[in-house]
Design an enzyme around this catalytic site. Structure first.
Site, PDB file in Angstrom:
ATOM      1  N   SER A 199      -4.910   2.328   7.845  1.00 53.34           N
ATOM      2  CA  SER A 199      -3.862   2.721   6.910  1.00 53.34           C
ATOM      3  C   SER A 199      -3.989   3.979   6.155  1.00 53.34           C
ATOM      4  CB  SER A 199      -3.486   1.596   5.858  1.00 53.34           C
ATOM      5  OG  SER A 199      -3.029   0.579   6.424  1.00 53.34           O
ATOM      6  N   ASP A 287       1.853   0.014  -0.465  1.00 46.62           N
ATOM      7  CA  ASP A 287       1.877  -0.352   1.027  1.00 46.62           C
ATOM      8  C   ASP A 287       1.809  -1.880   1.196  1.00 46.62           C
ATOM      9  OD1 ASP A 287       1.648   0.277   3.417  1.00 46.62           O
ATOM     10  OD2 ASP A 287      -0.693   0.188   3.737  1.00 46.62           O
ATOM     11  N   LYS A 316       8.522  -1.290   5.193  1.00 46.03           N
ATOM     12  CA  LYS A 316       8.222  -1.796   6.458  1.00 46.03           C
ATOM     13  C   LYS A 316       9.716  -2.297   7.247  1.00 46.03           C
ATOM     14  CE  LYS A 316       4.068  -2.166   5.089  1.00 46.03           C
ATOM     15  NZ  LYS A 316       3.150  -1.216   5.601  1.00 46.03           N
TER      16      LYS A 316
END
Ligand SMILES: C[S@@+](CC[C@H](N)C(=O)[O-])C[C@H]1O[C@@H](n2cnc3c(N)ncnc32)[C@H](O)[C@@H]1O
Length: 366
Positions: A199, A287, A316
Site C-alpha cells: 500500500s 486508508d 474504496k
C-alpha cells in the site's frame, strides 16, 4: 496500404476530432461519464467511445474542442491518467517500417514539439506493445527531428503516438502544463522493499502526483505531525516516518515490528471513526476500508473542525457507477474546505478499485 487520416492541422487543437484519455481497464465508463459531465459544465456537449483502457471524447460540434481545452484542467480529472487531442489515426502501418508513415503524419502539424511519447493501453492485450514502443521511440524521434515542418526541440506540446496494435496508432498533442508529466500518466517510483506493505506505493504516488517540490519539502519533514487512520501493517506510516514526520497510527491491527520500536510512532488501538487528535495535526492520512460516504463525512468533519491542515485519503469503490459516487463525495468534502483550499482526486496507477484524494487548507503558492 498505410492510411493516416489527418483530422487536425494545428495546436492548440483547433480542429482535432477527439480528446483521448487513458484510464484504468474496467473504469472506462466512469472516465467517460466524468468527461461528459465536466465538459457539459464547461458548456461543451459531446459523446464518448470506449476501448479497453482508452476513452475518446467527441465534442459536438467538433469545433468546441478548443473551448474544452481552455476550460478543463487535467488536474481536475479523477478517472483520466493522461490525455491528448488526437489529430491523426494511422492504420495499416507496415511491420518493416512503421516510422516513416508516422513521421509523415506527424509532420502534417507544422510546428515543433517538446517531446515524443510512444504509449499503449495499460491492459493485458496492450502491455505486450511496450517492446514495440521502446523499439520505435528513438527512430521516431530521429525521423521527426528530420521531418520538414516539425522539430523536437524542447519547445511546444508533447507529441503522443498511441499504439493500439502493431499496425494502428493514434497521433495527438498535449499541453505539458495541462497533462500528466509521465508517459501514460504512470509515474516511475522506486520500489520500497523495506516497507511493511505494498500500500506504500499508493501514498508515494499520491505525494508525487498532488504535491509540488516546494510543498513536499515544506509539509513532509521532521517536526510535522500526522494521524494515519487504518494504519496496519504500516506502509503509509513507514513512508511518513521516512520523511521524518511524527505519526499517530490508529488501527486495532498490529504494526510491523520496526514501527513498534519507533519512538516517533504512537500506535493507538482505537476506532478510526472516533479518534480525534488533542491538538491539530499537519496531516490526516486514511486508508480504512469503508463505504465512501462514511470516509468523506469523516474527512469533512476533520476539515471543518480544523483537526488537520492537509489530508490524503483513499476511497474504496467496489460499486458500479463509480463517477456518480465520487462526485457526491467530492461535494461533501469541498463544502468543508475554506475557499482557497484545494481538493484533488485521482484514480492512481497503484490504486485498485479505489481512488485517492488530496485536500489542503493551504492556498496554492505557485
Ligand atoms: C488497506 S489496510 C491499510 C494498509 C495501510 N495503509 C498500509 O500501508 O499498510 C486497511 C486497515 O484499516 C483498518 N481499519 C478498518 N476499519 C477501521 C476502523 N474503523 N478503525 C481503525 N482501523 C480500521 C484495518 O484494520 C486495516 O488494517
Amino acid at each position: 496500404m498505410v492510411a493516416c487520416a489527418r483530422v487536425a492541422p494545428m495546436w492548440p487543437i483547433d480542429s482535432s476530432d477527439a480528446v483521448c484519455a487513458w484510464t484504468r481497464a474496467g473504469m472506462e465508463s466512469d472516465c467517460a461519464a466524468e468527461l461528459v459531465e465536466r465538459a457539459a459544465a464547461a458548456g461543451v456537449g459531446g459523446w464518448c467511445r470506449t476501448a479497453e483502457g482508452l476513452v475518446e471524447f467527441h465534442p459536438t460540434p467538433a469545433d468546441r474542442l478548443p473551448a474544452l481545452a481552455r476550460e478543463l484542467s487535467f488536474r481536475q480529472l479523477v478517472f483520466t491518467r493522461q490525455w491528448f487531442a488526437r489529430f491523426a489515426v494511422c492504420r495499416g502501418l507496415p511491420p518493416d517500417d512503421r516510422v516513416a508513415p508516422l513521421a509523415r503524419a506527424a509532420a502534417a502539424i507544422p510546428r515543433s514539439v517538446s517531446a515524443v511519447r510512444i504509449e499503449y493501453p495499460d491492459t493485458d492485450s496492450g502491455r505486450p506493445l511496450a517492446r514495440l514502443a521502446r523499439a520505435l521511440a528513438r527512430p521516431l524521434e530521429a525521423a521527426i527531428a528530420k521531418a520538414p515542418g516539425i522539430a523536437s526541440d524542447g519547445e511546444g506540446p508533447i507529441l503522443h503516438c498511441a499504439l493500439l496494435d502493431g499496425g494502428t496508432a493514434l497521433l495527438g498533442l498535449s499541453d505539458p502544463a495541462n497533462s500528466a508529466p509521465w508517459p501514460l500518466g504512470i509515474p516511475r517510483l522506486r520500489a520500497h522493499r523495506q516497507a511493511p506493505s505494498r500500500s506504500v506505493m499508493k501514498l508515494d504516488e499520491a505525494i508525487a502526483r498532488f504535491l509540488n517540490d516546494d510543498e513536499r519539502a515544506a509539509w513532509l519533514r521532521p517536526g510535522r505531525t500526522a494521524v494515519d487512520l487504518g494504519a496496519a501493517p504500516g506502509g503509509w506510516t513507514w513512508l511518513l516516518r521516512n520523511y521524518g514526520v511524527t505519526v499517530t497510527a490508529v488501527d486495532n491491527g498490529p504494526l510491523a515490528g520496526p514501527l513498534q520500536e519507533d519512538p516517533r510512532v504512537e500506535h493507538r488501538t482505537e476506532d478510526g471513526f472516533r479518534y480525534r487528535p488533542r491538538r491539530p495535526v499537519d496531516w490526516l492520512v486514511c486508508d480504512m476500508v469503508e463505504r465512501p460516504h462514511r470516509i468523506a463525512r469523516l474527512l469533512a468533519e476533520w476539515l471543518s473542525r480544523g483537526d488537520c491542515r492537509h489530508a490524503i485519503v483513499n476511497l474504496k469503490l467496489p460499486m458500479k457507477q463509480r463517477w456518480q459516487t465520487v462526485a457526491r463525495q467530492l461535494e461533501t468534502i469541498a463544502a468543508a474546505l475554506p475557499g482557497d483550499g484545494r481538493l484533488l482526486a485521482n484514480q492512481l496507477y497503484h490504486d485498485r478499485e479505489e481512488i485517492t484524494l488530496f485536500v489542503t487548507r493551504a492556498p496554492l503558492t505557485r
